[in-house]
Design an enzyme around this catalytic site. Structure first.
Site, short mmCIF file in Angstrom:
data_model
loop_
_atom_site.label_atom_id
_atom_site.label_comp_id
_atom_site.label_asym_id
_atom_site.label_seq_id
_atom_site.Cartn_x
_atom_site.Cartn_y
_atom_site.Cartn_z
N ASP A 1 0.87 -1.16 0.00
CA ASP A 1 0.00 0.00 0.00
C ASP A 1 0.91 1.22 0.00
OD1 ASP A 1 -2.31 1.55 0.14
OD2 ASP A 1 -2.17 1.63 2.34
N LEU A 2 0.36 2.40 -0.25
CA LEU A 2 1.17 3.60 -0.33
C LEU A 2 1.08 4.44 0.94
CD1 LEU A 2 3.01 5.39 -2.05
CD2 LEU A 2 0.95 6.45 -3.02
N ASP A 3 -0.09 4.97 1.21
CA ASP A 3 -0.26 5.85 2.36
C ASP A 3 -0.08 5.10 3.66
OD1 ASP A 3 -0.78 7.98 0.74
OD2 ASP A 3 -2.96 7.78 0.83
N THR B 1 0.77 10.26 3.29
CA THR B 1 -0.08 11.28 2.65
C THR B 1 -1.49 11.24 3.22
OG1 THR B 1 -0.84 9.84 0.86
CG2 THR B 1 1.24 11.02 0.53
N LYS C 1 -8.86 5.26 5.68
CA LYS C 1 -7.61 4.70 5.15
C LYS C 1 -7.91 3.54 4.20
CE LYS C 1 -4.42 5.89 8.92
NZ LYS C 1 -3.52 5.35 9.97
N SER D 1 -2.62 0.47 -4.56
CA SER D 1 -3.19 1.61 -3.84
C SER D 1 -4.51 2.03 -4.47
CB SER D 1 -2.22 2.79 -3.86
OG SER D 1 -2.82 3.95 -3.35
N ALA D 2 -5.46 2.42 -3.61
CA ALA D 2 -6.74 2.92 -4.11
C ALA D 2 -6.62 4.29 -4.74
CB ALA D 2 -7.76 2.95 -2.97
N LYS E 1 -10.78 -1.63 -1.37
CA LYS E 1 -10.50 -2.56 -0.27
C LYS E 1 -11.62 -2.44 0.75
CE LYS E 1 -5.61 -1.35 -0.94
NZ LYS E 1 -4.45 -0.65 -0.39
N GLU F 1 0.49 -3.39 4.61
CA GLU F 1 -0.70 -2.54 4.71
C GLU F 1 -0.81 -1.89 6.08
OE1 GLU F 1 -3.32 -1.06 3.87
OE2 GLU F 1 -3.80 -1.63 1.82
N ASP F 2 -1.30 -0.64 6.09
CA ASP F 2 -1.48 0.04 7.38
C ASP F 2 -2.93 0.15 7.79
OD1 ASP F 2 -2.18 2.02 5.43
OD2 ASP F 2 -1.88 3.55 6.98
#
Length: 805
Positions: free
Chosen positions: A14-16, A22, A50, A119-120, A150, A174-175
């Site tokens: 995942d990104l954020d 971000t 998130k 990432s979404a 997700k 993933e966070d």
């Protein structure tokens, strides 16, 4: 959490909240939109947003505010919110990446592990470009590719398909709970980034990618095809450190401290823990810690008050408790001049009683720990294969491999049963070459089978006994390097401190050693002459050493080690592995328990040093060896026949007349008229009368003395190529020229091999040590108050036939 061991073939991110934060910019934009609609979002609402797509997030926000809008208005709100978000992220730079993210991604890339972003966010490519890491991903799956949000697994399944990897072989980072559910729903292993209480459905939870090195300990490793020019990692590079097993045996709390402490460190902090420096004074220590706190400090012997004061300062100045080491090879005298020396290991071997080695370790530990020493760079389990080797001599347990192995084990137990870590040395074994690794790379020339039966057996015995550490020396073992690296060029055969085939493959993989490996001093010629310093600093850790001993310029060497990580000489996983071992050693010694400096360094008050001195005398009594007794009527000395005694003091580098002065005084206390010959200044006999000046000779000797006793104190010393007798410069005026005319006796308090230089002396004693208890015991035996009981643990004749005559 349901951790299952996996050798993953791909990593999805995942990104954020994983690579960059971000999410805060998202939430700021959503809050601004909510305020415009007349309601507020609470802090805890951020978690709900998130990992969720833009339109789904908008529906959640509107639902929280109880607001209904038309589809057209919803699109406008989402577009406005995104514009505000894009404006915010346009200022991102690589410095905004979360700790450990870049290093981990680069490490995976070097090792050929495929990676994908899942990432979404439709802004994911823009963010990757701003961070400068788009080329670290083999596939990018964002909201423009997959529309299902997700916890639907579509985004991660698409990533696995793009990489050509079965979902079961993928690990997702993933966070958000929705992302964890998506990964699990797709049949993948989920690594949560954040709070375990929130991400309780993840297989494993770590605080951030800076802690990715701990995944191997939890059963998650990565398998890739190496990129061209990358460093091939051995299995041990990524193998987990077995914290609950030998030699650490850490309980759950200690293991948790190790992992939490390591994971809270930056890369710079971790690199600092790999260094072991010399501590000389508080100002120097503070300057080193200002660069980056090292893993520990070495201390030389000092007065008790100075040792206690500085060692307390080391603890007070350090955020993470430091290891404090000393060369306590003969008891505790390596920690303080006033602490107890229990002879030497060779003297212990001469007793024939293995328990003497245990006592030596116990004295070193009890007094050393009271003075702050928690790590002993001992025992020496080298084998005196070659009597001309200048380094081993009385520092080890002799030439019998079985005795060396047994007594090495006893010394290890004596130390570690009393709270001090042992470091068996000098891996892979000194005592074969007749050179000094301080000056040149030395060579253990034994073949594989002979090495296994001798040095290998000694190391395996101490490892099985639980030795916490090994010191890797600047000694090559060509036979094993060639066996493990068929076709290796001669010029590529390196000392163990730089040779991965010796220190990783042989020591770790074949012999199963799980503890700490530290280099011998990195200022030695045997290491420095092999490659430029900027290369050898990281090369030592890449080879399998966990700690790097000494540095001429700590800031420069710290920078060299960092560069080695960034250039791929050392992987991030290898750094984490080494730091884990360093911290595990500290925990095994109880340093994680939060004691005060005063508790950790209490001083010698209350320690039964009198008992230890008694042990020292008992060992001397049992170990002193009458090697040769062929002069009739000389022993025992008595005041009627040998009233007037001339005593010569023969000394090596850094030896002084103190032992000979004590020896002379002991004779005089018994009624002898003993005189210690006074040497002139160094070089004072140059170009003087050969055979006369520099000694007592001719009629002056024969008319004024009844016996001559030579007391030799020649100890093995660093940077000395021989441990031989040195006579008066140019004249050799103190040579035993008159041994056929006056009773002559030779006593060695150091090297056991002086008969090679005085073969015609007919009465010769090896005492193996120069401490007070040994000197006193020698005099008692020479005067008939006690018997000689020691047996030579080496061949004192060195094969010379005439030395036996």
């Amino acid at each position: 959490m349901t951790t299952t061991a996996i050798a993953a073939k791909a990593a999805l991110f995942d990104l954020d909240g994983v690579i960059v934060d971000t999410a805060k910019h998202h939430f700021i934009a959503w809050r601004a939109m909510a305020a415009g609609l007349g309601f507020e979002l609470a802090d805890e609402d951020e978690e709900l947003l998130k990992g969720v797509g833009r339109m789904d997030a908008l529906r959640i926000v509107l639902g929280l505010g109880g607001v209904e809008v038309s589809e057209e208005e919803a699109v406008r709100l989402a577009t406005d919110k995104n514009a505000q978000y894009v404006e915010a992220i346009s200022t991102l730079t690589p410095d905004d990446m979360l700790p450990g993210a870049l290093a981990f991604l680069e490490d995976l890339k070097r090792r050929g592990v495929p990676t994908a972003l899942g990432s979404a966010s439709r802004n994911a490519p823009l963010i990757l470009d701003r961070l400068g890491i788009r080329d670290l991903f083999d596939a990018i799956i964002d909201g423009s590719v997959v529309t299902k949000a997700k916890p639907d697994p579509a985004v991660f399944l698409a990533g696995a398909e793009a990489l050509g990897v079965d979902p079961a072989d993928c690990v997702v980072f993933e966070d958000a709970i929705a992302g964890v559910q998506a990964a699990r729903g797709g049949g993948m292993t989920a690594v949560g980034i954040g709070d375990p209480a929130v991400l309780d459905e993840a297989d494993v939870v770590i605080p951030g990618l800076r802690a990715a090195g701990s995944l191997a300990e939890r059963g998650i490793t990565f398998v890739g095809s190496l990129t061209i020019g990358s460093k091939e990692e051995t299995m041990s590079d990524t193998a987990p450190v077995r914290l609950g097993e030998a030699p650490f045996h850490l309980d759950a709390d200690a293991q948790a401290w190790v992992v939490a402490t390591r994971d809270a460190m930056s890369l710079e902090d971790k690199v600092g823990q790999l260094f072991f420096l010399m501590a000389n004074d508080p100002a120097g220590v503070d300057a080193d810690i200002a660069v980056s706190q090292p893993g520990g400090f070495m201390r030389r012997a000092a007065p008790v008050e100075e040792a206690v004061s500085l060692n307390r300062h080391l603890h007070a100045a350090s955020a993470v408790p430091p290891l404090i080491a000393g060369n306590l090879e003969n008891g505790a005298d390596g920690a303080s001049f006033m602490a107890t020396q229990v002879g030497t290991p060779l003297q212990a071997a001469a007793t024939g009683d293995d328990s003497c080695a245990y006592r030596m370790g116990e004295v070193a530990a009890v007094e050393g720990r009271a003075l702050g020493v928690t790590w002993d760079f001992a025992p020496i389990i080298d084998i005196q294969v070659n009597p001309r080797n200048p380094i081993v001599l009385n520092r080890a347990f002799g030439s019998d491999p079985e005795r060396v192995a047994r007594m090495g084990v006893e010394f290890v137990k004596g130390l570690q049963d009393h709270g001090v870590a042992a470091s068996i040395k000098h891996w892979p074994g000194d005592g074969v070459d007749d050179r000094d690794q301080h000056l040149v790379t030395t060579v253990n020339t034994l073949g594989v089978e002979e090495w296994e039966e001798t040095f290998g057996a000694a190391y395996r015995a101490s490892i099985e006994a639980g030795a916490l550490s090994v010191m890797a020396a600047h000694i090559a073992l060509p036979a094993y390097s060639r066996a493990l690296r068929p076709g290796i060029a001669d010029e590529d055969i390196l000392p163990a401190s730089l040779a991965p085939e010796l220190t990783t493959e042989l020591l770790r993989e074949r012999m199963g050693f799980n503890g700490v490996v530290i280099t011998d001093a990195s200022l030695m010629g045997g290491m420095l002459m092999k490659m430029p310093r900027a290369e050898l600093v990281p090369a030592a850790v890449a080879a399998g050493c966990d700690m790097f001993l000494f540095t001429p310029d700590y800031a420069a060497d710290h920078a060299h080690m960092l560069a080695g990580v960034r250039d791929g000489v050392i992987s991030q996983a290898r750094v984490d592995q080494a730091v884990t071992r360093v911290l595990a050693l500290k925990a095994a010694l109880g340093l994680h328990a939060g004691q005060s400096p005063e508790e950790l360094v209490p001083g010698l008050d209350g320690i039964d040093t009198a008992k230890h001195r008694t042990w020292s005398r008992e060992q001397a009594d049992a170990g002193i060896t009458l090697v040769k007794d062929k002069e009739a009527g000389l022993l025992p000395l008595d005041t009627e026949r040998h009233q007037r005694v001339l005593v010569y003091s023969l000394r090596g580098l850094l030896s002084f007349t103190g032992p000979a002065e004590r020896f002379t005084a002991q004779l005089n206390e018994r009624g002898f008229a003993a005189t210690l010959f006074e040497d002139g200044p160094p070089g004072s006999t140059m170009f003087k009368r050969v055979g006369v000046d520099g000694g007592v000779n001719g009629a002056e000797l024969l008319e004024n003395y009844d016996a001559v006793i030579y007391v030799a104190d020649v100890q093995p010393r660093s940077n000395e190529t021989v441990a031989r007798l040195h006579w008066a410069t140019f004249t050799a005026g103190n040579l035993p020229r008159y041994l056929t005319e006056i009773p002559t006796l030779f006593v060695s308090l150091g090297s056991p091999y002086h008969l090679q230089d005085v073969p015609f002396v007919r009465t010769y004693v090896n005492a193996y040590a120069a401490n007070d208890q040994t000197v006193d015991a020698v005099v008692a035996k020479l005067t008939g108050e006690d018997d000689f009981r020691g047996e030579s643990p080496v061949d004192p004749f060195m094969g010379y036939e005439d030395a036996r005559w």
